[in-house]
Design a protein around this motif. Structure first.
Motif, PDB file in Angstrom:
ATOM      1  N   PHE A 282       0.853  -1.187   0.000  1.00  0.00           N
ATOM      2  CA  PHE A 282       0.000   0.000   0.000  1.00  0.00           C
ATOM      3  C   PHE A 282       0.889   1.237   0.000  1.00  0.00           C
ATOM      4  O   PHE A 282       1.840   1.338   0.757  1.00  0.00           O
ATOM      5  CB  PHE A 282      -0.897   0.017   1.237  1.00  0.00           C
ATOM      6  CG  PHE A 282      -1.712   1.272   1.329  1.00  0.00           C
ATOM      7  CD1 PHE A 282      -2.960   1.333   0.741  1.00  0.00           C
ATOM      8  CD2 PHE A 282      -1.212   2.396   1.968  1.00  0.00           C
ATOM      9  CE1 PHE A 282      -3.703   2.507   0.776  1.00  0.00           C
ATOM     10  CE2 PHE A 282      -1.944   3.573   2.017  1.00  0.00           C
ATOM     11  CZ  PHE A 282      -3.194   3.621   1.426  1.00  0.00           C
ATOM     12  N   PHE A 283       0.556   2.187  -0.845  1.00  0.00           N
ATOM     13  CA  PHE A 283       1.214   3.494  -0.819  1.00  0.00           C
ATOM     14  C   PHE A 283       0.152   4.503  -1.218  1.00  0.00           C
ATOM     15  O   PHE A 283      -0.593   4.272  -2.172  1.00  0.00           O
ATOM     16  CB  PHE A 283       2.379   3.501  -1.825  1.00  0.00           C
ATOM     17  CG  PHE A 283       3.286   4.699  -1.695  1.00  0.00           C
ATOM     18  CD1 PHE A 283       4.094   4.847  -0.579  1.00  0.00           C
ATOM     19  CD2 PHE A 283       3.345   5.669  -2.686  1.00  0.00           C
ATOM     20  CE1 PHE A 283       4.943   5.944  -0.448  1.00  0.00           C
ATOM     21  CE2 PHE A 283       4.189   6.770  -2.566  1.00  0.00           C
ATOM     22  CZ  PHE A 283       4.990   6.896  -1.452  1.00  0.00           C
ATOM     23  N   GLN A 284       0.052   5.596  -0.472  1.00  0.00           N
ATOM     24  CA  GLN A 284      -0.989   6.577  -0.771  1.00  0.00           C
ATOM     25  C   GLN A 284      -0.926   6.983  -2.243  1.00  0.00           C
ATOM     26  O   GLN A 284       0.167   7.150  -2.789  1.00  0.00           O
ATOM     27  CB  GLN A 284      -0.824   7.812   0.108  1.00  0.00           C
ATOM     28  CG  GLN A 284      -1.224   7.585   1.554  1.00  0.00           C
ATOM     29  CD  GLN A 284      -2.735   7.575   1.750  1.00  0.00           C
ATOM     30  OE1 GLN A 284      -3.508   7.731   0.807  1.00  0.00           O
ATOM     31  NE2 GLN A 284      -3.161   7.373   2.980  1.00  0.00           N
ATOM     32  N   VAL A 285      -2.095   7.172  -2.883  1.00  0.00           N
ATOM     33  CA  VAL A 285      -2.094   7.385  -4.336  1.00  0.00           C
ATOM     34  C   VAL A 285      -1.908   8.842  -4.756  1.00  0.00           C
ATOM     35  O   VAL A 285      -1.631   9.113  -5.912  1.00  0.00           O
ATOM     36  CB  VAL A 285      -3.381   6.839  -5.008  1.00  0.00           C
ATOM     37  CG1 VAL A 285      -3.452   5.330  -4.884  1.00  0.00           C
ATOM     38  CG2 VAL A 285      -4.631   7.520  -4.487  1.00  0.00           C
ATOM     39  N   ASN A 286      -2.098   9.771  -3.829  1.00  0.00           N
ATOM     40  CA  ASN A 286      -1.960  11.184  -4.190  1.00  0.00           C
ATOM     41  C   ASN A 286      -0.762  11.772  -3.438  1.00  0.00           C
ATOM     42  O   ASN A 286      -0.881  12.262  -2.318  1.00  0.00           O
ATOM     43  CB  ASN A 286      -3.249  11.924  -3.818  1.00  0.00           C
ATOM     44  CG  ASN A 286      -3.216  13.393  -4.197  1.00  0.00           C
ATOM     45  OD1 ASN A 286      -2.146  14.002  -4.283  1.00  0.00           O
ATOM     46  ND2 ASN A 286      -4.373  13.982  -4.411  1.00  0.00           N
ATOM     47  N   PRO A 287       0.410  11.732  -4.060  1.00  0.00           N
ATOM     48  CA  PRO A 287       1.621  12.096  -3.317  1.00  0.00           C
ATOM     49  C   PRO A 287       1.659  13.541  -2.853  1.00  0.00           C
ATOM     50  O   PRO A 287       2.229  13.832  -1.798  1.00  0.00           O
ATOM     51  CB  PRO A 287       2.759  11.805  -4.292  1.00  0.00           C
ATOM     52  CG  PRO A 287       2.143  11.502  -5.591  1.00  0.00           C
ATOM     53  CD  PRO A 287       0.682  11.266  -5.414  1.00  0.00           C
ATOM     54  N   VAL A 288       1.048  14.449  -3.632  1.00  0.00           N
ATOM     55  CA  VAL A 288       1.082  15.864  -3.240  1.00  0.00           C
ATOM     56  C   VAL A 288       0.312  16.060  -1.931  1.00  0.00           C
ATOM     57  O   VAL A 288       0.784  16.686  -0.978  1.00  0.00           O
ATOM     58  CB  VAL A 288       0.478  16.744  -4.363  1.00  0.00           C
ATOM     59  CG1 VAL A 288       0.340  18.183  -3.921  1.00  0.00           C
ATOM     60  CG2 VAL A 288       1.338  16.639  -5.614  1.00  0.00           C
ATOM     61  N   GLN A 289      -0.882  15.463  -1.862  1.00  0.00           N
ATOM     62  CA  GLN A 289      -1.705  15.605  -0.661  1.00  0.00           C
ATOM     63  C   GLN A 289      -1.185  14.735   0.489  1.00  0.00           C
ATOM     64  O   GLN A 289      -1.382  15.068   1.657  1.00  0.00           O
ATOM     65  CB  GLN A 289      -3.166  15.250  -0.975  1.00  0.00           C
ATOM     66  CG  GLN A 289      -3.849  16.224  -1.919  1.00  0.00           C
ATOM     67  CD  GLN A 289      -3.888  17.642  -1.379  1.00  0.00           C
ATOM     68  OE1 GLN A 289      -2.966  18.418  -1.597  1.00  0.00           O
ATOM     69  NE2 GLN A 289      -4.931  17.993  -0.667  1.00  0.00           N
ATOM     70  N   THR A 290      -0.522  13.630   0.146  1.00  0.00           N
ATOM     71  CA  THR A 290       0.025  12.758   1.189  1.00  0.00           C
ATOM     72  C   THR A 290       1.007  13.520   2.067  1.00  0.00           C
ATOM     73  O   THR A 290       1.020  13.382   3.280  1.00  0.00           O
ATOM     74  CB  THR A 290       0.740  11.544   0.550  1.00  0.00           C
ATOM     75  OG1 THR A 290      -0.215  10.815  -0.190  1.00  0.00           O
ATOM     76  CG2 THR A 290       1.336  10.635   1.606  1.00  0.00           C
ATOM     77  N   GLU A 291       1.821  14.342   1.414  1.00  0.00           N
ATOM     78  CA  GLU A 291       2.793  15.102   2.172  1.00  0.00           C
ATOM     79  C   GLU A 291       2.086  16.025   3.180  1.00  0.00           C
ATOM     80  O   GLU A 291       2.514  16.177   4.317  1.00  0.00           O
ATOM     81  CB  GLU A 291       3.665  15.909   1.206  1.00  0.00           C
ATOM     82  CG  GLU A 291       4.918  16.396   1.848  1.00  0.00           C
ATOM     83  CD  GLU A 291       5.956  16.880   0.848  1.00  0.00           C
ATOM     84  OE1 GLU A 291       5.968  16.389  -0.310  1.00  0.00           O
ATOM     85  OE2 GLU A 291       6.739  17.759   1.233  1.00  0.00           O
ATOM     86  N   LYS A 292       0.951  16.591   2.756  1.00  0.00           N
ATOM     87  CA  LYS A 292       0.189  17.465   3.662  1.00  0.00           C
ATOM     88  C   LYS A 292      -0.437  16.633   4.787  1.00  0.00           C
ATOM     89  O   LYS A 292      -0.468  17.041   5.937  1.00  0.00           O
ATOM     90  CB  LYS A 292      -0.898  18.214   2.891  1.00  0.00           C
ATOM     91  CG  LYS A 292      -0.315  19.149   1.842  1.00  0.00           C
ATOM     92  CD  LYS A 292      -1.422  19.885   1.114  1.00  0.00           C
ATOM     93  CE  LYS A 292      -0.874  20.583  -0.131  1.00  0.00           C
ATOM     94  NZ  LYS A 292      -1.916  20.961  -1.066  1.00  0.00           N
TER      95      LYS A 292
END
Ligand code: SAH
Length: 481
Positions: A282-292
């Motif tokens: 599993f890895f979050q699919v939206n990397p830009v928002q994941t950082e937030k």
């Protein structure tokens, strides 16, 4: 009202699944693709006594929140539900969804909710992962695309507005290859054929691309040829693999991987931390928002460098390592062994030696370790990030016993979040902050990170005690501190 009746109604609300809700003299009608504020003409396709389902025939007066969907197959495709709603409207919808769940399921009244964190700029092309089913069209040509909502018929589509343009190169290369070598797509009806899905993953920061073919078998004819074609067509390609899935199932991925090219993983960054991701993890699919999202989790954890932190449902150690940057020690628990292997590699890759990982169910590992410690094992902060079904009660029970100062709950389903928060708040915790984050624009899904504080414990003495006991133990073991 009866089936096939035509009706006119104003859409006054939307369901959790994104369908418009209209009222006609006390009769409730649910209309897919209608947006709150629209006045529509519809046709009743299913009628019960007090409610029914309508098909949108015509938008008579569009809502001020209605937009033309950016994607040509937005209506039939089952992937997005909210593309006809402006992004502002989507964000309001999601805030309301979280608030409603906390009220109705959790019975919370004063909810300390922060405004949702939406995407800056265009809310498209944000996904780092795509899974395309493979099939045939009426003329027998091989197609990839998306499932029509709630069915398994494939709409041909070699691009998705949520995904990256590279997906197109990958699907075209694979389908051309299949046509040329007469490799059959999988047919659910008779359980024959080979290629079920194409999985593409991309590292947003590294530009690395991973391709995995999910097959109903354990080898792919002419696999070397496919690899060289993908190498020629796909910039950044670092990994090609097969995933074996011979089950009659809707679950996309099987357990077994066959590596065809590269190290079996790709790498990407979140903030300053580098991660290795294998096809099964599993890895979050939206990397830009994941950082937030992870930034909020870190902020809520309130770390100073002295804390012992547990990260439950840790996946490949993403949140764990984010927290390890500021904590004394982080322990992660995850059910998938390959993900735990990745987590350990990721800790080493980032030269972090204050993170340790355990394989198993969170609801078994944590209670077991707590029992073994004779009830002495303490934590300053516990982070949970469960799948949609939320946390098992055995886990919540142990968390309450461990009485951490803070609990950070990261949730992809606010209904189970509300249920679990109620459990914790009936046992000494209080919700301090609720922060929705929009990780999935265009869809009804919303991620929430929530901070809970311990109302009862005297956190400082307890924390000190736990650290002392642990240090004592390590001194006894002859370790240098
Ligand atoms: N925190 C990680 C992963 C979150 S997704 C991240 O942000 O990337 C939820 C994870 O929980 C998945 O990796 C899944 O494999 C794992 N999981 C599911 N059920 C579990 C259980 N009962 N115990 C431990 N982990 C579980």
């Amino acid at each position: 009202m009866n089936k096939n009746d035509l009706f006119t109604t104003e859409i006054v609300d939307m369901t959790e699944d994104g369908e418009g809700i209209g009222k006609i003299d006390g009769f409730t009608v649910f209309v897919k693709d209608a947006v709150i504020g629209d006045v529509i003409e519809g046709k009743l396709i299913k009628a019960k006594k007090s409610y029914g389902y309508g098909r949108l025939m015509k938008v008579l007066t569009p809502s001020i929140d209605r937009v033309v969907p950016a994607c040509p197959v937005a209506a039939p495709c089952g992937g997005c539900q909210l593309q006809a709603l402006s992004y502002e409207g989507q964000l309001r919808f999601k805030e309301k969804r979280v608030r409603n769940h906390l009220r109705r399921i959790g019975h919370f009244e004063d909810i300390p909710m922060e405004p949702i964190i939406g995407m800056e700029g265009e809310p498209f092309r944000y996904r780092n992962k795509a899974q395309f089913p493979v099939g045939k069209n009426k003329d027998g040509r091989i197609i990839t695309g998306f499932y029509v909502g709630r069915t398994h018929s494939i709409i041909p589509m070699d691009d998705c507005m949520l995904g990256l343009p590279v997906n197109r190169q990958v699907t075209k290369t694979v389908t051309d290859f299949m046509e040329e070598y007469h490799i059959e797509p999988y047919d659910e009806g008779n359980h024959r054929g080979l290629v079920r899905h194409i999985l593409v993953r991309c590292g947003f920061h590294t530009g690395q691309v991973m391709v995995c073919l999910i097959i109903n078998g354990n080898k792919l004819p002419h696999d070397k040829e496919l690899v060289s074609r993908l190498q020629a067509a796909v910039p950044g390609l670092v990994s090609v693999s097969l995933n074996v899935n011979r089950e009659k199932t809707n679950v996309i991925l099987g357990r077994e991987l066959v590596n065809l090219y590269g190290p079996g993983y790709l790498e990407d960054m979140i903030g300053d931390v580098r991660f290795r991701i294998s096809p099964l993890s599993f890895f979050q699919v939206n990397p830009v928002q994941t950082e937030k999202l992870y930034g909020k989790a870190l902020e809520f954890a309130g770390l100073t460098g002295d804390e012992i932190v547990w990260d439950l449902y840790c996946g490949i150690g993403t949140i764990s390592l984010f927290l390890a940057q500021k904590a004394k020690q982080v322990y992660g628990v995850e059910i998938i062994p390959a993900a735990v292997e990745n987590a350990k590699e990721n800790a080493a890759l980032n030269q972090m030696n204050n993170a340790e990982f355990f394989v198993g169910k969170a609801e078994e590992v944590l209670p077991e370790k707590y029992r073994q410690s004779g009830g002495q094992m303490a934590a300053d902060v516990i982070v949970v990030d469960p799948p949609r079904k939320g946390c098992d009660e055995a886990l919540l029970e142990t968390m309450v016993k461990m009485a951490p100062k803070r609990i950070v709950y990261v949730s992809c389903d606010s209904a189970t979040l509300a249920r679990d928060l109620r459990y914790l708040c009936d046992r000494g915790y209080a919700v301090r902050k609720v922060q929705p984050v929009d990780m999935f624009p265009g869809t009804v899904h919303v991620e929430t990170v929530c901070l809970l504080g311990n109302r009862n414990a005297k956190p400082d003495t307890r924390v000190k005690l736990s650290v002392d006991t642990e240090e004592l133990q390590r001194v006894k073991n002859g370790e240098k501190i």
